[in-house]
Motif scaffolding. Structure first.
Motif, mmCIF file in Angstrom:
data_model
loop_
_atom_site.group_PDB
_atom_site.id
_atom_site.type_symbol
_atom_site.label_atom_id
_atom_site.label_comp_id
_atom_site.label_asym_id
_atom_site.label_seq_id
_atom_site.Cartn_x
_atom_site.Cartn_y
_atom_site.Cartn_z
ATOM 1 N N UNK A 1 35.227 34.358 -38.525
ATOM 2 C CA UNK A 1 36.212 35.267 -37.952
ATOM 3 C C UNK A 1 37.601 34.628 -37.835
ATOM 4 N N UNK A 2 37.760 33.454 -38.420
ATOM 5 C CA UNK A 2 39.021 32.716 -38.246
ATOM 6 C C UNK A 2 40.113 33.203 -39.180
ATOM 7 N N UNK A 3 39.759 33.947 -40.204
ATOM 8 C CA UNK A 3 40.752 34.384 -41.183
ATOM 9 C C UNK A 3 40.867 33.449 -42.374
ATOM 10 N N UNK A 4 40.223 32.267 -42.311
ATOM 11 C CA UNK A 4 40.270 31.332 -43.447
ATOM 12 C C UNK A 4 39.501 31.918 -44.626
ATOM 13 N N UNK A 5 40.042 31.727 -45.817
ATOM 14 C CA UNK A 5 39.400 32.222 -47.039
ATOM 15 C C UNK A 5 38.982 31.027 -47.900
ATOM 16 N N UNK A 6 38.045 31.237 -48.814
ATOM 17 C CA UNK A 6 37.616 30.127 -49.688
ATOM 18 C C UNK A 6 38.819 29.457 -50.348
ATOM 19 N N UNK A 7 38.795 28.137 -50.352
ATOM 20 C CA UNK A 7 39.914 27.375 -50.901
ATOM 21 C C UNK A 7 40.911 26.928 -49.859
ATOM 22 N N UNK A 8 40.925 27.570 -48.694
ATOM 23 C CA UNK A 8 41.860 27.189 -47.628
ATOM 24 C C UNK A 8 41.489 25.829 -47.023
ATOM 25 N N UNK B 1 45.783 28.803 -37.548
ATOM 26 C CA UNK B 1 45.156 29.157 -36.267
ATOM 27 C C UNK B 1 44.362 27.978 -35.704
ATOM 28 N N UNK B 2 44.634 27.667 -34.442
ATOM 29 C CA UNK B 2 43.801 26.700 -33.724
ATOM 30 C C UNK B 2 42.654 27.493 -33.107
ATOM 31 N N UNK B 3 41.446 27.308 -33.615
ATOM 32 C CA UNK B 3 40.274 28.060 -33.167
ATOM 33 C C UNK B 3 39.500 27.173 -32.198
ATOM 34 N N UNK B 4 39.496 27.546 -30.926
ATOM 35 C CA UNK B 4 38.988 26.669 -29.877
ATOM 36 C C UNK B 4 37.566 27.066 -29.491
ATOM 37 N N UNK B 5 36.617 26.142 -29.668
ATOM 38 C CA UNK B 5 35.241 26.394 -29.223
ATOM 39 C C UNK B 5 34.707 25.292 -28.299
ATOM 40 N N UNK B 6 35.401 24.166 -28.226
ATOM 41 C CA UNK B 6 35.007 23.094 -27.297
ATOM 42 C C UNK B 6 35.569 23.414 -25.920
ATOM 43 N N UNK B 7 34.672 23.674 -24.949
ATOM 44 C CA UNK B 7 35.101 24.192 -23.643
ATOM 45 C C UNK B 7 35.616 23.079 -22.734
ATOM 46 N N UNK B 8 36.875 23.216 -22.314
ATOM 47 C CA UNK B 8 37.440 22.328 -21.296
ATOM 48 C C UNK B 8 38.147 23.208 -20.274
#
Ligand SMILES: [Zn+2]
Ligand SMILES: [Zn+2]
Length: 344
Positions: A168-175, A264-271
């Protein structure tokens, strides 16, 4: 010969009886599934850092004693009334998303992940640190045949979180996609990112993880202690996505300069301390910061299917249920390589 279920109708449970309490191994009666519920014979349950919320009482309203565990893999042992889509003997997993009310505005929009009354497995009700658990059908994901219980368990939280955030990050193959942190989340993030066809830059602290990161599928590795990882990403054109998995707001802040245009900075590490970015950093280049939490059971099924198709697997250390305290301490130490899984 008919089996006498009533003669062995107890189970072993690893429970926490008060916030901050130690794990207690106790015997309980095996519960009966109610309407819309199934009884799962748990085969494996991952130990996730978010179990600290149950162990230490990190969320309001947790009722004790409580059994943690939201990386559950097992078999449907008994179905309650009104359960039509799940069968006894079927392999199922339960993750963080423990069910939705089906009636709130977000549910009416079909966004069950953000249900205003979402239940969390191992927090709202007893989770997988036990031999049998009750789960509502809204929480069930089917496990493919080729994945073992121990393999499936950590994919129910660590796996879905990295996989779902990436897709869901918007990154496409090759990015160019950077994965910050080589740990419980990061080592899965690198694998999924590689299988999604991204150019993968792994970022860790120290040189010792370089070989492993490349083995997992990273094309390049940056040691954030020895180099400026944000600058290194810029030399490659800037990252489309930085998947921030290591729970360090400072490291995330420093790395945000490595984003490329529309990155996009995609944040999943919870602080719980702030990530610092300036408005100017975001405005020039239309950059963004987004968080992501796990997903629904159908997202789990997509994660498991993708793992099945591509060979993505967590690296795992197993412990028997009786050693839940030891397993939890191992996870908390940060030294586990990389996911700890209880077996029943
Ligand atoms: Zn988790
Ligand atoms: Zn809802």
């Amino acid at each position: 010969m008919p089996t006498t279920k009533t003669a062995t109708a107890t189970m072993r449970v690893a429970q926490i009886s008060k916030p901050g309490g130690d794990f207690e191994i106790v015997e309980r009666e095996i519960p009966k599934p109610g309407a819309g519920q199934v009884l799962i014979k748990v085969q494996a349950c991952g130990v996730c850092h978010s179990d600290v919320l149950t162990k230490e009482g990190g969320l309001p309203g947790i009722e004790y004693p409580r059994v943690p565990g939201h990386e559950v893999a097992g078999v449907v042992h008994e179905v309650g009334s009104n359960v039509t889509a799940w069968k006894v003997g079927q392999r199922v997993g339960v993750g963080w998303h423990g069910g939705q009310d089906g009636t709130c505005l977000q549910c009416r929009r079909g966004d069950f992940r953000n249900c205003q009354n979402a239940k969390i497995t191992g927090i709202s009700y007893d989770g997988g640190y036990q031999q049998y658990m009750i789960a509502p059908v809204e929480a069930l994901a089917a496990i493919p045949e080729t994945l073992s219980d121990v393999e499936a368990a950590p994919l129910m939280c660590a796996g879905i979180t990295t996989f779902n955030a990436l897709r869901h990050s918007g990154a496409l193959p090759g990015d160019l996609v950077a994965v910050q942190g080589i740990g419980g989340l990061g080592h899965l993030g690198i694998q999924f990112a590689n299988k999604c066809g991204y150019k993968v830059a792994a970022i860790g602290r120290g040189s010792e993880n370089a070989v492993l990161a490349k083995k997992l599928g990273a094309h390049v590795y940056f040691d954030s202690k020895a180099s400026n990882a944000a600058q290194e990403l810029q030399k490659m054109g800037g990252a489309q996505v930085i998947l921030a998995t290591a729970p360090s707001s400072k490291a995330m802040s420093e790395l945000s300069d490595g984003l490329g245009p529309n990155g996009k900075l995609m944040v999943i590490g919870a602080t719980f301390d702030p990530i610092e970015v300036t408005p100017a950093q975001l405005i020039f280049g239309s950059k963004s910061v987004q968080g992501w939490a796990a997903g629904t059971p159908t997202d789990s099924e997509d994660t498991l299917r993708c793992a099945e198709l591509t060979g993505v697997r967590a690296m795992i250390e197993t412990y028997p249920l009786e050693k839940a305290a030891e397993a939890y301490a191992r996870m908390m130490s940060g030294d586990a390589k990389f996911r700890v899984v209880l077996t029943m």
